[in-house]
Design an enzyme around this catalytic site. Structure first.
Site, PDB file in Angstrom:
ATOM      1  N   HIS A 100     -19.038   3.339  25.762  1.00  0.00           N
ATOM      2  CA  HIS A 100     -18.102   3.762  26.811  1.00  0.00           C
ATOM      3  C   HIS A 100     -16.928   4.452  26.104  1.00  0.00           C
ATOM      4  CE1 HIS A 100     -19.681  -0.136  28.424  1.00  0.00           C
ATOM      5  NE2 HIS A 100     -19.540   0.380  29.620  1.00  0.00           N
ATOM      6  N   ASP A 103     -14.491   2.019  24.575  1.00  0.00           N
ATOM      7  CA  ASP A 103     -14.892   1.251  23.382  1.00  0.00           C
ATOM      8  C   ASP A 103     -14.477   1.950  22.105  1.00  0.00           C
ATOM      9  OD1 ASP A 103     -16.434  -0.081  25.284  1.00  0.00           O
ATOM     10  OD2 ASP A 103     -18.241   1.068  24.784  1.00  0.00           O
TER      11      ASP A 103
HETATM   12  C1  XLS Z   1     -22.077  -4.902  32.751  1.00  0.00           C
HETATM   13  C2  XLS Z   1     -22.937  -3.756  32.448  1.00  0.00           C
HETATM   14  C3  XLS Z   1     -22.339  -2.729  31.497  1.00  0.00           C
HETATM   15  C4  XLS Z   1     -23.134  -1.457  31.540  1.00  0.00           C
HETATM   16  C5  XLS Z   1     -22.415  -0.271  30.965  1.00  0.00           C
HETATM   17  O1  XLS Z   1     -22.520  -5.930  33.242  1.00  0.00           O
HETATM   18  O2  XLS Z   1     -24.147  -4.241  31.962  1.00  0.00           O
HETATM   19  O3  XLS Z   1     -22.237  -3.244  30.215  1.00  0.00           O
HETATM   20  O4  XLS Z   1     -24.350  -1.590  30.877  1.00  0.00           O
HETATM   21  O5  XLS Z   1     -21.241   0.001  31.637  1.00  0.00           O
END
Ligand code: XLS
Ligand code: NI
Ligand code: NI
Length: 434
Positions: A100, A103
């Site tokens: 993301h 991150d």
């Molecule tokens: C949260 C989600 C997230 C997505 C990406 O529960 O799994 O991590 O995979 O935004």
């Protein structure tokens, strides 16, 4: 450079007999399974957020990890974090990663600063990807952590938040394209509601549909070759999330005319939260033609939370891969470990061992699934069970009508006799492979 992983060698395949905890016992990337290398079947990816951005907090306590890139509020440390991340991809031989925006870069003062920082760090990634050969499975925007997103992104009652979301996704799609990303994911953590008392659901759904159409239009405009994927989850952090499960997402895509443009990124733990098995979600998406990619992380089945743990249950994973193989396997998708350590697992070695274990469990699962496919026992049973539908008479019935069918029931005195579903026999059959 980084010394975070100092003392940890490149992980090698040593076979099931090895007792070395930092070796692969089942994952040999070059092993050929059903005519394809294991690495190309599984297409493993590291989730940047859990492995490098998460600090070990839970709802009852804060940071437990003290990493050289903490606190994460500085571009210099964002690069130290990237050095460590790419070093780990190298140690593990991980072909892919996912991230993301939030991150990889510290939060800026405004949209402009966020985007400048994202562009700077992703340029830095580009060089590292070239050096290590690691590829980007998918990029995404974090539109759920910062307080501006508390009432949703594209579904926010405030049009300025919709605008900020649109601009944010644009910058993340640009970065994903620059890095050759094979998919772009949208997980709507706050695209839902806390209470219906203050929510205009129809307006929010229409806005979310239009937003996703804009994403697809932009993909075509810039010539992005990756798949656009939506990730279903029923709740957490919202009380109710609109992208509840695979079937709900498909209905949504169809309503907004996007079912040919958008596929799904399915997560094991989200399937469980929705009251399904993982293979249910995979089979549903495959049947509807929207199977894209997977997040292979389990929940704690006692706590009932989305605890994002590395997979450790071979029979469960095997059934998931069986349905993936049956659907033709991954093309642009892959196996992302959207999984984090437990907050007591402080060491660099824990991070490596977690991935080694996850990769081994998935390798065992995939090999078991492939053996079942090659043996063909389940397919034979299916063919046998549905054999009646191969007759001309049965096929013609589907083109017929209730009146004609009734006439046939009367004329031929049709009076069906039930047959065993053979569930236990099939469960015993699967047990031979896992
Ligand atoms: C949260 C989600 C997230 C997505 C990406 O529960 O799994 O991590 O995979 O935004
Ligand atoms: Ni999740
Ligand atoms: Ni996920």
């Amino acid at each position: 450079m980084t010394d975070f992983f100092n003392g940890i060698d490149t992980i090698k395949y040593e076979g099931p007999g090895s007792t070395n905890p930092l070796a692969f016992h089942h994952y040999n990337p070059d092993e050929t399974v059903m005519g394809k290398r294991l690495e190309d079947h599984l297409r493993f990816a590291v989730a940047y957020w859990h492995s490098f951005a998460w600090e070990g907090g839970d709802p009852f306590g804060g940071q437990t990890f003290l990493r050289p890139w903490h606190p994460q509020d500085d571009m210099g440390r964002a690069k130290i974090k990237a050095d460590a991340a790419f070093e780990m991809f190298r140690i593990l031989g991980q072909p892919f990663y996912c991230f993301h925006d939030a991150d990889v870069r510290p939060e800026g003062a405004d949209y402009r600063e966020n985007t400048d920082r994202l562009n700077e760090i992703t340029d830095y990634f580009a060089g590292k990807m070239e050096d290590t050969g690691t590829r980007l499975l998918w990029g995404t925007a974090n539109m759920f952590s910062h307080r501006r997103w508390m009432s949703g992104a594209s579904t926010n009652p405030d049009p300025d938040v919709f605008a900020f979301a649109a601009a944010t996704v644009k910058s993340c799609m640009d970065a994903t394209q620059k890095l050759g990303g094979e998919n772009y994911v949208l997980w709507g953590g706050r695209e839902g509601y806390e209470t219906l008392i203050n929510t205009d659901m129809k307006t929010e759904l229409d806005h979310m549909g239009r937003f996703l159409s804009m994403v697809v239009e932009y993909k075509h405009k810039i010539g992005f070759k990756g798949q656009i994927l939506v990730e279903p989850k029923p709740q957490e952090p919202s009380k109710h999330q609109y992208d509840y499960d695979a079937a709900t997402c498909y209905g949504f895509l169809q309503k907004y005319g996007l079912e040919k443009e958008v596929k799904l990124n399915l997560e094991q733990g989200h399937a469980i939260l929705a009251g399904h098995s993982f293979e249910h979600e995979i089979a549903t998406a495959a049947a509807l033609g929207v199977l894209g990619s997977i997040d292979m992380n389990r929940n704690d089945y006692q706590s009932g939370w989305d605890t994002d743990q590395f997979p450790n249950n071979v029979p469960e994973v095997a059934l998931a891969y069986y349905h993936i193989l049956k659907a033709g396997g991954f093309t642009q998708g892959g196996t992302n470990f959207d999984a984090k350590l437990r907050r007591q697992s402080l060491d660099a070695e824990d991070l490596i061992a977690a991935h080694v274990g996850g990769m081994d469990v998935c390798a065992r699962g995939l090999k078991a699934a492939a053996a079942m496919m090659e043996d063909g026992g389940l397919e034979d049973e299916l063919n046998e069970r549905y054999a009646g539908w191969q007759t001309a008479e049965a096929k013609a019935m589907l083109e017929s009508d209730l009146g004609s069918i009734t006439k046939r029931v009367l004329d031929q005195d049709i009076n069906p006799e039930p047959r065993s579903g053979r569930q236990e026999i099939l469960e015993n059959y699967i047990n031979r492979f896992v």
